[in-house]
Scaffold this active site. Structure first.
Site, PDB file in Angstrom:
ATOM      1  N   ASP A   1       0.860  -1.181   0.000  1.00  0.00           N
ATOM      2  CA  ASP A   1       0.000   0.000   0.000  1.00  0.00           C
ATOM      3  C   ASP A   1       0.893   1.226   0.000  1.00  0.00           C
ATOM      4  OD1 ASP A   1      -2.400  -1.451   0.089  1.00  0.00           O
ATOM      5  OD2 ASP A   1      -2.434  -1.485   2.270  1.00  0.00           O
TER       6      ASP A   1
ATOM      7  N   ASP B   1      -6.977  -1.338  -4.848  1.00  0.00           N
ATOM      8  CA  ASP B   1      -8.044  -0.947  -3.917  1.00  0.00           C
ATOM      9  C   ASP B   1      -9.019   0.022  -4.582  1.00  0.00           C
ATOM     10  OD1 ASP B   1      -6.923  -2.467  -1.870  1.00  0.00           O
ATOM     11  OD2 ASP B   1      -5.740  -0.782  -1.111  1.00  0.00           O
TER      12      ASP B   1
END
Length: 158
Positions: free
Chosen positions: A113, A127
């Site tokens: 991330d 995402d």
């Protein structure tokens, strides 16, 4: 569906490679002050880093999602559903690859991330595709749009 899924997968994995190379030393890059910045986070869990002790469960869940989307995709006739399932497939496949092949171990890998949304949460391109796909899926479901497209009504059968 497969073209969009491959595009999401490639963009997500390429952006993660960039993030690992550019942000590994604790570097942070401000994109929009106080709203979006890039900073590296290796996530063993799910959203908001929940469930870090059961990474293997997220691997199984991602594999089931990929299989389910591929199965549902066989019936596609609707361009809208093709878009939705393509976005979901690309995001789920990218997360599955992270879980399978990234450290610390096979099927227990951490998802990369790097998009920090004002300190609220940190995510990635996959995402964005998953959340957008889910929002559009909800809209199509509420509007009763079938996977197979709008059935031909009033057309004589052969």
């Amino acid at each position: 569906m497969l073209v969009l899924a491959a595009t999401v997968l490639l963009v997500d994995q390429a952006s993660k490679l960039w993030a690992i190379s550019a942000l590994s030393d604790g570097e942070s890059i401000t994109v929009i002050p106080q709203l979006i910045r890039f900073r590296l986070l290796l996530n063993a869990g799910a959203a908001f880093s929940t469930g870090t002790g059961v990474t293997w469960l997220f691997t199984l869940t991602a594999a089931a999602a990929v299989a389910g989307i591929l199965y549902a995709g066989r019936r596609l006739r609707s361009p809208a559903w093709t878009f939705v399932l393509g976005a979901l497939l690309g995001g789920a496949t990218s997360h599955l690859l992270d879980r399978l092949f990234r450290p610390p171990a096979f099927a227990q890998g951490h998802v990369v991330d790097f998009i920090d949304y004002g300190g609220l949460f940190v995510g990635n391109v996959a995402d964005i595709a998953i959340v957008g796909g889910c929002a559009f899926l909800l809209l199509l479901s509420l509007r009763n749009v079938p996977l197979g497209g709008v059935p031909d009504q009033g057309r004589p059968s052969a």
